[in-house]
Design an enzyme around this catalytic site. Structure first.
Site, PDB file in Angstrom:
ATOM      1  N   ASP A 191      12.275  -4.148  33.748  1.00  0.00           N
ATOM      2  CA  ASP A 191      12.291  -4.891  32.504  1.00  0.00           C
ATOM      3  C   ASP A 191      13.558  -4.517  31.756  1.00  0.00           C
ATOM      4  OD1 ASP A 191      10.496  -6.642  30.712  1.00  0.00           O
ATOM      5  OD2 ASP A 191      11.238  -5.092  29.378  1.00  0.00           O
TER       6      ASP A 191
ATOM      7  N   ASN B 264       9.137  -0.660  32.910  1.00  0.00           N
ATOM      8  CA  ASN B 264       8.783  -1.640  33.935  1.00  0.00           C
ATOM      9  C   ASN B 264       7.266  -1.787  33.948  1.00  0.00           C
ATOM     10  OD1 ASN B 264       9.855  -3.403  35.999  1.00  0.00           O
ATOM     11  ND2 ASN B 264       8.874  -2.098  37.508  1.00  0.00           N
TER      12      ASN B 264
END
Length: 283
Positions: A195, A204
């Protein structure tokens, strides 16, 4: 289109952060097809809808940065007419989308160097960049064994496993999240998307941290693949998202609480490398 895109992002119907950023940018671009009495009204409409798109997922760095870029560039241009402001919006959005998609493609191309023939990989969640890297590796002649965690509670890994299962050259296996420690000793590496990375922390999909910690314990390298634009400094404040309890249990939570965070924080010291479109960061 804006309302539908906001709902899609909020409900996590679109999973990959790069894909989310592109869809949101296209939704903002659609506003340039409407008529507005003044430039000021057009910019206010752009700002209001961009804010709604950003609120749909405050965790995605690429969504936040691309939306702000489009809005800031249109505002600062101080267009003389609505026609000019609309033209500029289309131009900036197209530029942003091209940059996001090109960066994703280049990061995937660089990751192929680590996906040689016969490699056994474990991946977590669904990353469109990681998927593209697998596709490119197979196109180059590699045959891969890929373990996919199911990524509960949204089971996003099932989508990855189904996609890989249709790909010649990939032997895909879906496994429950808790089984990763059992299978990691059979793997050559772990490959995940991201992310974002803020300072020394990878954010993430939840489950990445225990996977990386276990991989470090058994000596399996962990590589992260994504655009360099997702590696940001402390100016970006990551906000985790806490998903509904109904994703975890359909029964009423009577007498107990349900914790359902969307993301977790992995120290980069547990990673071996971060492969981006620009470089490879050794950790």
């Amino acid at each position: 289109m804006i309302d539908e895109t906001v709902a899609e992002i909020s409900d996590m119907q679109t999973h990959s952060s790069s894909v989310v950023a592109v869809k949101a940018a296209r939704a903002l671009r659609s506003l340039a097809d409407d008529e507005y009495p003044t430039v000021e009204e057009y910019v206010r409409t752009l700002e209001r809808n961009s804010n709604a798109l950003r609120r749909a997922n405050r965790s995605h760095a690429s969504l936040q940065t691309t939306q702000r870029e489009v809005l800031n560039r249109v505002e600062s241009a101080d267009a003389d007419s609505v026609t000019e402001a609309r033209r500029l919006t289309r131009e900036v959005v197209d530029e942003v989308i091209d940059r996001v998609e090109s960066a994703k493609r280049r990061a995937a191309e660089r990751a192929v160097d680590h996906l040689v023939d016969g490699t056994t990989v474990l991946t977590h969640d669904y990353s469109s960049t990681v998927l593209e890297a697998f596709e490119l590796a197979v196109d180059a002649g590699a045959e891969l064994d890929v373990y996919c965690t199911e990524a509960r509670p949204r089971y996003l890994g099932r989508k990855m496993a189904r996609t890989l299962g249709k790909m010649d050259g990939v032997d895909a296996t879906l496994l429950v999240d808790g089984a990763s420690g059992h299978l990691l000793p059979e793997c050559d590496q772990v490959v995940v998307g991201m992310d974002c990375i803020v300072d020394d922390t990878l954010y993430n999909r939840v489950g990445t941290y225990p996977l990386a910690a276990t991989a470090a314990d058994v000596g399996v390298p962990v590589r992260v693949v994504g655009a360099e634009s997702k590696v940001v400094d402390g100016a970006f404040a990551f906000e985790n998202e806490h998903r509904p309890a109904s994703e975890v249990t359909l029964e009423p939570a009577e007498g107990f609480d349900v914790a359902n965070p969307a993301y977790d924080a992995t120290p980069t010291r547990l990673l071996d490398a971060v492969v981006t479109d620009e470089t490879t960061h050794d950790c």
